[in-house]
Design an enzyme around this catalytic site. Structure first.
Site, PDB file in Angstrom:
ATOM      1  N   LYS A  13       0.834  -1.217   0.000  1.00 42.92           N
ATOM      2  CA  LYS A  13       0.000   0.000   0.000  1.00 42.92           C
ATOM      3  C   LYS A  13       0.864   1.260   0.000  1.00 42.92           C
ATOM      4  O   LYS A  13       0.608   2.192  -0.756  1.00 42.92           O
ATOM      5  CB  LYS A  13      -0.920   0.042   1.232  1.00 42.92           C
ATOM      6  CG  LYS A  13      -1.930  -1.069   1.320  1.00 42.92           C
ATOM      7  CD  LYS A  13      -2.884  -0.889   2.512  1.00 42.92           C
ATOM      8  CE  LYS A  13      -2.217  -0.915   3.863  1.00 42.92           C
ATOM      9  NZ  LYS A  13      -1.672  -2.211   4.276  1.00 42.92           N
ATOM     10  N   ARG A  85      -9.289   1.347   8.835  1.00 46.36           N
ATOM     11  CA  ARG A  85      -8.922  -0.048   9.052  1.00 46.36           C
ATOM     12  C   ARG A  85     -10.054  -0.814   9.735  1.00 46.36           C
ATOM     13  O   ARG A  85      -9.916  -2.012   9.985  1.00 46.36           O
ATOM     14  CB  ARG A  85      -7.687  -0.119   9.946  1.00 46.36           C
ATOM     15  CG  ARG A  85      -6.398  -0.427   9.191  1.00 46.36           C
ATOM     16  CD  ARG A  85      -5.297  -0.474  10.228  1.00 46.36           C
ATOM     17  NE  ARG A  85      -4.130  -1.193   9.828  1.00 46.36           N
ATOM     18  CZ  ARG A  85      -3.047  -0.605   9.304  1.00 46.36           C
ATOM     19  NH1 ARG A  85      -3.045   0.672   9.051  1.00 46.36           N
ATOM     20  NH2 ARG A  85      -1.987  -1.321   9.025  1.00 46.36           N
ATOM     21  N   ARG A 124      10.883  -7.074   5.946  1.00 53.42           N
ATOM     22  CA  ARG A 124      10.791  -5.758   6.572  1.00 53.42           C
ATOM     23  C   ARG A 124      11.340  -5.790   8.000  1.00 53.42           C
ATOM     24  O   ARG A 124      11.893  -4.812   8.497  1.00 53.42           O
ATOM     25  CB  ARG A 124       9.327  -5.312   6.616  1.00 53.42           C
ATOM     26  CG  ARG A 124       9.107  -4.146   5.746  1.00 53.42           C
ATOM     27  CD  ARG A 124       7.735  -3.726   5.449  1.00 53.42           C
ATOM     28  NE  ARG A 124       6.670  -3.863   6.378  1.00 53.42           N
ATOM     29  CZ  ARG A 124       5.416  -3.530   6.075  1.00 53.42           C
ATOM     30  NH1 ARG A 124       5.129  -3.047   4.880  1.00 53.42           N
ATOM     31  NH2 ARG A 124       4.449  -3.677   6.928  1.00 53.42           N
ATOM     32  N   ARG A 129      11.469  -2.744  11.584  1.00 53.43           N
ATOM     33  CA  ARG A 129      10.128  -2.350  12.043  1.00 53.43           C
ATOM     34  C   ARG A 129       9.703  -3.224  13.206  1.00 53.43           C
ATOM     35  O   ARG A 129       9.636  -4.440  13.081  1.00 53.43           O
ATOM     36  CB  ARG A 129       9.126  -2.446  10.889  1.00 53.43           C
ATOM     37  CG  ARG A 129       8.854  -1.075  10.309  1.00 53.43           C
ATOM     38  CD  ARG A 129       7.766  -1.096   9.288  1.00 53.43           C
ATOM     39  NE  ARG A 129       6.445  -1.388   9.829  1.00 53.43           N
ATOM     40  CZ  ARG A 129       5.339  -1.126   9.173  1.00 53.43           C
ATOM     41  NH1 ARG A 129       5.394  -0.535   7.990  1.00 53.43           N
ATOM     42  NH2 ARG A 129       4.169  -1.430   9.683  1.00 53.43           N
ATOM     43  N   ARG A 141      -1.023  -9.540  13.059  1.00 54.71           N
ATOM     44  CA  ARG A 141      -1.423  -8.426  12.200  1.00 54.71           C
ATOM     45  C   ARG A 141      -2.265  -8.927  11.027  1.00 54.71           C
ATOM     46  O   ARG A 141      -3.244  -8.290  10.637  1.00 54.71           O
ATOM     47  CB  ARG A 141      -0.185  -7.681  11.679  1.00 54.71           C
ATOM     48  CG  ARG A 141       0.574  -6.990  12.795  1.00 54.71           C
ATOM     49  CD  ARG A 141       1.782  -6.266  12.265  1.00 54.71           C
ATOM     50  NE  ARG A 141       1.380  -5.129  11.477  1.00 54.71           N
ATOM     51  CZ  ARG A 141       2.037  -4.652  10.428  1.00 54.71           C
ATOM     52  NH1 ARG A 141       3.127  -5.230  10.014  1.00 54.71           N
ATOM     53  NH2 ARG A 141       1.593  -3.607   9.788  1.00 54.71           N
TER      54      ARG A 141
HETATM   55  P1  AMP Z   1       0.973   0.468   8.827  1.00 56.23           P
HETATM   56  O1  AMP Z   1       2.251   1.201   8.609  1.00 56.23           O
HETATM   57  O2  AMP Z   1      -0.188   1.060   8.075  1.00 56.23           O
HETATM   58  O3  AMP Z   1       1.106  -1.025   8.614  1.00 56.23           O
HETATM   59  O4  AMP Z   1       0.602   0.650  10.381  1.00 56.23           O
HETATM   60  C1  AMP Z   1       1.435   0.163  11.410  1.00 56.23           C
HETATM   61  C2  AMP Z   1       0.621  -0.010  12.689  1.00 56.23           C
HETATM   62  O5  AMP Z   1       0.090   1.259  13.093  1.00 56.23           O
HETATM   63  C3  AMP Z   1      -0.584  -0.920  12.579  1.00 56.23           C
HETATM   64  O6  AMP Z   1      -0.261  -2.285  12.741  1.00 56.23           O
HETATM   65  C4  AMP Z   1      -1.457  -0.423  13.727  1.00 56.23           C
HETATM   66  O7  AMP Z   1      -0.978  -0.878  14.980  1.00 56.23           O
HETATM   67  C5  AMP Z   1      -1.212   1.082  13.662  1.00 56.23           C
HETATM   68  N1  AMP Z   1      -2.197   1.742  12.781  1.00 56.23           N
HETATM   69  C6  AMP Z   1      -1.959   2.395  11.605  1.00 56.23           C
HETATM   70  N2  AMP Z   1      -3.096   2.871  11.065  1.00 56.23           N
HETATM   71  C7  AMP Z   1      -4.091   2.493  11.922  1.00 56.23           C
HETATM   72  C8  AMP Z   1      -5.500   2.643  11.919  1.00 56.23           C
HETATM   73  N3  AMP Z   1      -6.137   3.272  10.916  1.00 56.23           N
HETATM   74  N4  AMP Z   1      -6.194   2.122  12.955  1.00 56.23           N
HETATM   75  C9  AMP Z   1      -5.589   1.496  13.990  1.00 56.23           C
HETATM   76  N5  AMP Z   1      -4.266   1.298  14.043  1.00 56.23           N
HETATM   77  C10 AMP Z   1      -3.516   1.789  13.028  1.00 56.23           C
END
Ligand code: AMP
Length: 189
Positions: A13, A85, A124, A129, A141
């Protein structure tokens, strides 16, 4: 226009949103990136978020909705990567955009099989991360995607806003599919 990317962790994404931002010259909001920055800056919100992110859980809806509401104020268009999400977040996004008489224009669903996602997420982890650091967190996740985020696919399909894109391939190959899906949806590109 407001473009939402939906897909499991590791599907690409962020990469595709960055390419599309270049192409369309509009803003890009990655909630994961915003949260990582808040953690890096050691803010109170960052501390709250870290406790959830480190164990692969979602940050609570009300926290995320307030954060996005703030950042979308007065925006004419944006690519949203990582938000919404959950169904609660998707409904809140509609309310936030409606304040400016806007709406989600298109939702791009990126797909890849589970083995490929686990392979990419494990790679990753080597880049440091915290939420990709072990297989158990990666699995959690992916499970949370299935239970909390996947219902968005039906939510947006019913609204006629869903465009499906195969996420397997090089970033330029996938991006060509993103553009094709967008132009067949509404002729925007
Ligand atoms: P991402 O980089 O989008 O994979 O986000 C990393 C982490 O941030 C996710 O696994 C969640 O713990 C948190 N996170 C990011 N966006 C959201 C969201 N819209 N709602 C809840 N948690 C989020």
């Amino acid at each position: 226009m407001f473009v939402v990317f939906v897909g499991p962790p590791g599907v690409g994404k962020g990469t595709q949103a960055a390419l599309l931002r270049e192409h369309l010259q509009i803003g890009h909001l990655s909630t994961g990136e915003v949260l990582r920055q808040l953690i890096f800056d050691d803010t109170p919100l960052g501390k709250t978020a870290k406790a959830f992110i480190d164990i692969g859980k979602l940050v609570p809806d009300h926290v995320m909705i307030d954060l996005v509401d703030d950042r979308l104020e007065n925006q004419e268009g944006c690519l949203l990567d990582g938000f919404p999400r959950t169904i609660t977040q998707a409904k809140a996004l509609d309310v936030i955009l409606a304040k400016g008489e806007k709406e989600v224009s298109i939702v791009i669903r990126l797909t890849a099989d589970r083995a490929e996602l686990i392979r990419r997420l494990s790679m990753r982890a080597c880049e440091g991360r915290s939420d990709d650091s072990d297989l158990e967190t990666i699995r959690r996740r992916l499970e949370i995607f299935d239970s909390r985020t996947a219902p968005l696919i039906e939510f947006y399909r019913r609204q006629g806003k869903l465009a499906e894109v195969d996420g397997i391939g090089t970033p330029p190959e996938v991006f060509a599919r993103v553009l094709a899906a967008m132009s067949s949806e509404d002729g925007c590109c």
